[in-house]
Design an enzyme around this catalytic site. Structure first.
Site, mmCIF file in Angstrom:
data_model
loop_
_atom_site.group_PDB
_atom_site.id
_atom_site.type_symbol
_atom_site.label_atom_id
_atom_site.label_comp_id
_atom_site.label_asym_id
_atom_site.label_seq_id
_atom_site.Cartn_x
_atom_site.Cartn_y
_atom_site.Cartn_z
ATOM 1 N N TYR A 22 -10.077 -23.313 12.505
ATOM 2 C CA TYR A 22 -10.726 -22.810 11.064
ATOM 3 C C TYR A 22 -11.811 -22.167 11.023
ATOM 4 O O TYR A 22 -12.888 -22.504 11.868
ATOM 5 C CB TYR A 22 -10.939 -24.244 10.138
ATOM 6 C CG TYR A 22 -11.259 -23.937 9.175
ATOM 7 C CD1 TYR A 22 -10.145 -23.973 7.949
ATOM 8 C CD2 TYR A 22 -12.749 -23.619 8.423
ATOM 9 C CE1 TYR A 22 -10.787 -23.389 6.796
ATOM 10 C CE2 TYR A 22 -13.039 -23.239 7.217
ATOM 11 C CZ TYR A 22 -12.295 -23.039 6.182
ATOM 12 O OH TYR A 22 -12.489 -22.915 5.155
ATOM 13 N N GLU A 31 -11.834 -16.473 4.627
ATOM 14 C CA GLU A 31 -11.326 -17.625 5.284
ATOM 15 C C GLU A 31 -9.987 -17.304 6.194
ATOM 16 O O GLU A 31 -9.065 -16.508 5.662
ATOM 17 C CB GLU A 31 -10.826 -18.827 4.349
ATOM 18 C CG GLU A 31 -10.299 -20.251 4.971
ATOM 19 C CD GLU A 31 -9.968 -20.971 3.948
ATOM 20 O OE1 GLU A 31 -10.505 -22.009 3.615
ATOM 21 O OE2 GLU A 31 -8.572 -20.732 3.388
#
Ligand code: GDP
Ligand code: MN
Length: 392
Positions: free
Chosen positions: A109, A197
């Protein structure tokens, strides 16, 4: 302002982030063409909607052949995707992204966000990618790595290196990670982003790093100087009420209640929403018409609020400093003529030229309910609702 995954990938790729090859499709035929174009290999079909959680909701599928791609595309296009991030209506799927499938070894992530406490850009990363960041933060907060970037220095090489080590990357992956981090940081800073992101950022079986998903969100207040970013806006993904308001320069947020609000100043708007709830009602929206509101602007505010079918009463609450109550009153009167209003309207005016404003309302002969204080106005709005009247 949000953009689609494929647009974010295009931007990040220009800055140097490796992304899978792929193409956009608006029809099942185009989707099959994209699959053939990628060569004889498996590919992933991904619904392009402004939401995460598409995988779980059935909006992402690994397909073996161009025929599979066509069939899956047929089932998705024109439907709405409901994810845990959307409301019950979901988001309309009108385009798909078809990309080569990537053999995954590890999912990481990586996020860049604005940390309001330190007033700096912060990197959030984790070795447990694929999951939503909220779930990650809840289940394993210690595995979230946070790093603040000093704007005077930019993203320092040692920080990028340390992050790569802490994610357990090895050998050439470290250099690749540094490239990805620098590219994301530059894209964020140079384009006035609010969020970048990559979830998941994957380590492939051959050891290379690839961004499998990408999300970017931009500061609306900076769009005037980033026309190339503004051009990526997709109104089809927005709440139609909010698009109309944005097009007319009104700060509007749609809510679930039925009392429409037209207010000047964000603070007063928040206070009015609280007062409505205290009086037993539910606000249908947040709307700040801003200072120096002309009658035209007041009319646009009425149009915006009335475009919500749930509205049963409108509350206008103006504390005029830069504004003038007589202009607002004229705007309300003009809205009655131009927009056509068939629900109760409560108006509370205070501040500059308040006497002139009240006089205009009184002499207009229109069925406007006047209120003196904020509390009176909120109570009057709740009482004027058809269900309250029916209950009496
Ligand atoms: P999201 O659910 O909206 O965040 O959509 P993602 O693009 O992140 O896709 C959801 C999940 O699908 C990812 O976390 C991956 O596990 C999986 N996925 C997406 N693309 C590929 C791919 O090329 N190969 C494989 N094996 N899995 C993929
Ligand atoms: Mn994702």
């Amino acid at each position: 302002m949000d953009i689609h995954e494929y647009q974010a990938k295009e931007i990040l790729a220009e800055f140097g982030v490796p992304v899978p090859r792929g193409g956009i499709a608006f029809t099942p035929e185009q989707a099959a063409f994209r699959a053939r174009d990628l060569g004889d290999q498996r590919c992933v079909v991904k619904a392009q909607v402004h939401s995460g959680g598409r995988g779980e909701a059935g909006g992402v599928k690994l397909c073996e052949t161009p025929d599979d791609v066509r069939e899956f595309a047929k089932g998705l296009l024109g439907t709405s995707l409901v994810t845990k991030q959307t409301d019950a209506n979901g988001k309309r799927i009108d385009r798909l992204w078809i990309e080569e499938a990537t053999p995954i070894d590890r999912e990481l992530y990586l996020g860049f966000v604005l940390d309001r406490t330190s007033q700096r850009i912060m990197i959030v990363a984790s070795g447990h990618g694929g999951m939503e960041i909220e779930d990650l933060a809840e289940e394993d907060p210690d595995r979230l790595i946070r790093m603040i970037i000093d704007p005077a220095v930019g993203l320092a090489e040692y920080q990028a290196r340390e992050l790569a080590f802490r994610l357990g990357l090895k050998g050439s992956q470290i250099g690749q990670m540094i490239t990805v981090l620098r590219a994301c940081y530059r894209a964020y800073r140079d384009l006035d982003a609010m969020m970048v992101e990559i979830n998941p950022l994957v380590v492939c079986r051959d050891g290379s790093l690839v961004a499998l998903d990408a999300k970017m969100s931009f500061d609306r207040n900076a769009l005037f100087r980033r026309p190339q970013v503004g051009a990526l806006r997709d109104p089809g993904q927005e709440d139609p009420r909010e698009s109309y308001a944005a097009d007319h320069g009104l700060a509007y947020v749609g809510l679930d209640g039925d009392i429409g609000c037209i207010i000047n100043g964000a603070g007063l708007a928040m206070a009015s929403m609280d007062m409505i709830q205290l009086a037993g009602g539910e606000p249908a929206n947040f709307l700040d018409i801003g200072g120096g509101a002309s009658p035209e602007r007041v009319c646009q505010a009425f149009r915006t609020v009335l475009s919500d079918p749930n509205i049963s009463v409108i509350l206008v609450n103006i504390f005029a400093g830069i504004n003038r109550c007589d202009w607002i009153a004229n705007g309300v009167i003009q809205a009655y003529k131009e927009v056509g209003i068939d629900i109760p309207v409560v108006v509370r005016l205070s501040g500059t030229n308040v006497e002139a404003g009240r006089k205009l309302i009184k002499e207009s002969g229109l069925p406007i309910i006047s209120a003196d204080s904020l509390a009176d106005a909120a109570a009057a709005a709740v009482t004027a609702q058809p269900q309250s009247i029916a209950a009496e």
